[in-house]
Write an enzyme that holds these catalytic residues in place. Structure first.
Site, PDB file in Angstrom:
ATOM      1  N   GLY A  64       6.743  -7.060   6.612  1.00 26.80           N
ATOM      2  CA  GLY A  64       7.743  -6.935   5.557  1.00 26.80           C
ATOM      3  C   GLY A  64       9.164  -6.868   6.072  1.00 26.80           C
ATOM      4  N   ASP A  90      -0.050  -4.092   9.635  1.00 29.96           N
ATOM      5  CA  ASP A  90      -0.599  -5.443   9.540  1.00 29.96           C
ATOM      6  C   ASP A  90      -1.867  -5.601  10.363  1.00 29.96           C
ATOM      7  OD1 ASP A  90       1.547  -6.607   7.875  1.00 29.96           O
ATOM      8  OD2 ASP A  90       2.789  -6.117   9.608  1.00 29.96           O
ATOM      9  N   GLY A 120       5.599  -4.931  10.642  1.00 31.31           N
ATOM     10  CA  GLY A 120       6.803  -5.739  10.510  1.00 31.31           C
ATOM     11  C   GLY A 120       6.639  -6.963   9.644  1.00 31.31           C
ATOM     12  N   THR A 140       0.831  -1.201   0.000  1.00 31.50           N
ATOM     13  CA  THR A 140       0.000   0.000   0.000  1.00 31.50           C
ATOM     14  C   THR A 140       0.865   1.250   0.000  1.00 31.50           C
ATOM     15  OG1 THR A 140      -1.651  -1.235   1.262  1.00 31.50           O
ATOM     16  CG2 THR A 140      -1.965   1.130   1.102  1.00 31.50           C
ATOM     17  N   GLU A 195      11.185   1.448  10.207  1.00 30.63           N
ATOM     18  CA  GLU A 195       9.870   2.080  10.193  1.00 30.63           C
ATOM     19  C   GLU A 195       9.594   2.801  11.503  1.00 30.63           C
ATOM     20  OE1 GLU A 195       7.412  -0.877   7.150  1.00 30.63           O
ATOM     21  OE2 GLU A 195       7.462  -1.313   9.287  1.00 30.63           O
ATOM     22  N   LYS A 226      -7.481  -5.078   7.971  1.00 32.43           N
ATOM     23  CA  LYS A 226      -6.439  -4.833   8.970  1.00 32.43           C
ATOM     24  C   LYS A 226      -6.983  -4.234  10.266  1.00 32.43           C
ATOM     25  CE  LYS A 226      -3.569  -6.146   5.804  1.00 32.43           C
ATOM     26  NZ  LYS A 226      -2.553  -5.273   5.206  1.00 32.43           N
TER      27      LYS A 226
END
Length: 234
Positions: free
Chosen positions: A97, A84, A95, A29, A103, A121
């Site tokens: 990814g 997430d 996390g 996204t 981040e 989500k």
């Protein structure tokens, strides 16, 4: 391209003003947002992006978004990133990814954080998505034991923790910072702030995927529009 993700990304773009320094999040996204931001830059918008991962930097370069290293900026006006899971208090799990450390560094340094997600989500309680925890490879098994204890002590009845592997099966996944990821399958995290604090006190934990008191706005993409939810802070 997912329509709901695109709607969320485009709605978040309306918060961006020329002259801003932006934290650029990671994930699918966020990449849609970056591509749209590139169109605005091509049209004359003046912004500088600070990427949260190597992949994000590559995406921004492809989109024509100017970048700066974190140490080269004196402030970050706004970070736009995915998540997430998001609970009603705007606590996040991030996390998936494997970019959670960088981040969180960028989100914490930002004046505001906008989270762009689809409706799946949004949850009543965090934990169905496995909680990522970035750990130093040194003494990883010892750290994993302490992670398990911290999760159980703070009310996570289930705390199965596994070392994340590369998708090709070649070995443990290595983050951009050279660390491993432990994924803790808690199912329910009833006390996110307590759990976050307990994990932060473990020496081998570089960072965890609980983002507490960082998000200000949640943009939820839907089939034909996006809902913008702002947190009322005292």
């Amino acid at each position: 391209m997912s329509v709901v993700k695109e709607n969320a990304a485009m709605a978040a773009l309306e918060f961006v003003e020329s002259g801003m320094t932006l934290g650029l999040g990671s994930g699918s996204t966020a990449e849609i947002f970056i591509e749209a931001l590139g169109d605005r830059v091509a049209g004359g918008m003046k912004i500088v992006g600070v990427p949260t991962s190597k992949r994000t930097a590559e995406c921004a370069i492809e989109a024509g978004v100017p970048l700066a290293e974190p140490d080269k900026v004196d402030r970050i006006n706004l970070t736009i990133d995915g998540a997430d899971e998001v609970d009603p208090a705007f606590n996040l799990i991030k996390g998936g990814g494997a970019c959670l450390l960088r981040e969180k560094i960028i989100a914490h340094a930002s004046d505001r954080m906008i989270v762009i997600v689809d409706g799946t989500k949004m949850v009543e309680m965090l934990g169905a998505f496995p909680l990522p925890i970035e750990v130093d490879p040194f003494g990883m098994a010892l750290t994993a034991e302490q992670v398990f204890d911290a999760l159980k002590t703070t009310g996570c009845e289930e705390a199965q923790t596994v070392l994340r592997q590369m998708k090709d099966g070649s070995g443990p996944l290595i983050t951009d910072g050279g660390n491993y990821i432990l994924d803790s399958k808690c199912r329910k995290i009833p006390n996110p702030a307590d759990t976050a604090l307990a994990l932060s006190q473990i020496p081998g934990v570089m960072e965890h995927g609980l983002f507490i008191d960082l998000a200000d706005v949640i943009v939820v993409g839907e089939a034909d529009h996006a809902r913008v939810i702002e947190l009322a802070r005292d």
